[in-house]
Motif scaffolding. Structure first.
Motif, PDB file in Angstrom:
ATOM      1  N   UNK A  25       0.834  -1.210   0.000  1.00 38.33           N
ATOM      2  CA  UNK A  25       0.000   0.000   0.000  1.00 38.33           C
ATOM      3  C   UNK A  25       0.866   1.255   0.000  1.00 38.33           C
ATOM      4  N   UNK A  26       1.934   1.249   0.779  1.00 40.14           N
ATOM      5  CA  UNK A  26       2.852   2.380   0.817  1.00 40.14           C
ATOM      6  C   UNK A  26       3.503   2.600  -0.547  1.00 40.14           C
ATOM      7  N   UNK A  27       3.994   1.534  -1.160  1.00 40.72           N
ATOM      8  CA  UNK A  27       4.644   1.656  -2.460  1.00 40.72           C
ATOM      9  C   UNK A  27       3.694   2.172  -3.526  1.00 40.72           C
ATOM     10  N   UNK A  28       2.455   1.726  -3.491  1.00 40.88           N
ATOM     11  CA  UNK A  28       1.457   2.201  -4.455  1.00 40.88           C
ATOM     12  C   UNK A  28       1.142   3.670  -4.199  1.00 40.88           C
ATOM     13  N   UNK A  29       0.935   4.038  -2.937  1.00 42.80           N
ATOM     14  CA  UNK A  29       0.611   5.428  -2.593  1.00 42.80           C
ATOM     15  C   UNK A  29       1.715   6.386  -3.013  1.00 42.80           C
ATOM     16  N   UNK A  30       2.953   5.975  -2.829  1.00 41.52           N
ATOM     17  CA  UNK A  30       4.094   6.831  -3.152  1.00 41.52           C
ATOM     18  C   UNK A  30       4.520   6.716  -4.619  1.00 41.52           C
ATOM     19  N   UNK A  31       3.756   5.973  -5.413  1.00 43.31           N
ATOM     20  CA  UNK A  31       4.053   5.760  -6.831  1.00 43.31           C
ATOM     21  C   UNK A  31       5.460   5.209  -7.042  1.00 43.31           C
ATOM     22  N   UNK A  32       5.871   4.306  -6.183  1.00 42.75           N
ATOM     23  CA  UNK A  32       7.191   3.704  -6.288  1.00 42.75           C
ATOM     24  C   UNK A  32       7.180   2.407  -7.088  1.00 42.75           C
ATOM     25  N   UNK A  33       5.970   1.913  -7.402  1.00 43.32           N
ATOM     26  CA  UNK A  33       5.842   0.763  -8.286  1.00 43.32           C
ATOM     27  C   UNK A  33       4.815   1.107  -9.351  1.00 43.32           C
ATOM     28  N   UNK A  34       4.974   0.526 -10.510  1.00 38.57           N
ATOM     29  CA  UNK A  34       4.078   0.786 -11.629  1.00 38.57           C
ATOM     30  C   UNK A  34       2.931  -0.212 -11.592  1.00 38.57           C
ATOM     31  N   UNK A  35       1.783   0.209 -11.120  1.00 38.22           N
ATOM     32  CA  UNK A  35       0.651  -0.701 -11.005  1.00 38.22           C
ATOM     33  C   UNK A  35      -0.031  -0.937 -12.345  1.00 38.22           C
ATOM     34  N   UNK A  36       0.129  -0.028 -13.294  1.00 34.30           N
ATOM     35  CA  UNK A  36      -0.502  -0.194 -14.602  1.00 34.30           C
ATOM     36  C   UNK A  36       0.177  -1.297 -15.414  1.00 34.30           C
ATOM     37  N   UNK A  37       1.498  -1.326 -15.417  1.00 35.45           N
ATOM     38  CA  UNK A  37       2.234  -2.332 -16.180  1.00 35.45           C
ATOM     39  C   UNK A  37       2.045  -3.715 -15.580  1.00 35.45           C
ATOM     40  N   UNK A  38       1.891  -3.792 -14.263  1.00 35.74           N
ATOM     41  CA  UNK A  38       1.732  -5.077 -13.594  1.00 35.74           C
ATOM     42  C   UNK A  38       0.320  -5.620 -13.676  1.00 35.74           C
ATOM     43  N   UNK A  39      -0.625  -4.825 -14.140  1.00 33.44           N
ATOM     44  CA  UNK A  39      -2.023  -5.232 -14.134  1.00 33.44           C
ATOM     45  C   UNK A  39      -2.335  -6.257 -15.221  1.00 33.44           C
ATOM     46  N   UNK A  40      -1.440  -6.434 -16.177  1.00 38.33           N
ATOM     47  CA  UNK A  40      -1.702  -7.348 -17.296  1.00 38.33           C
ATOM     48  C   UNK A  40      -1.689  -8.793 -16.894  1.00 38.33           C
TER      49      UNK A  40
END
Length: 43
Positions: free
Chosen positions: A28-43
């Motif tokens: 949750x912290x990494x997503x909030x801080x935009x430290x991981x790319x959630x769009x690329x991993x959504x595939x």
């Protein structure tokens, strides 16, 4: 959480430990801080 950590769908966290909660908090912290790319991993 399994998707982002690339865990198999049948992965079981050890009973009695808070490792899954800790992973969720970190994720949750990494997503909030935009430290991981959630769009690329959504595939």
């Amino acid at each position: 959480m399994r998707k982002y950590l690339r865990l198999p769908s049948d992965y079981k966290f050890a009973a009695g430990y808070d490792d899954s909660d800790a992973c969720a908090v970190i994720l949750a912290y990494l997503i909030r801080e935009n430290l991981i790319d959630t769009e690329a991993d959504a595939a």
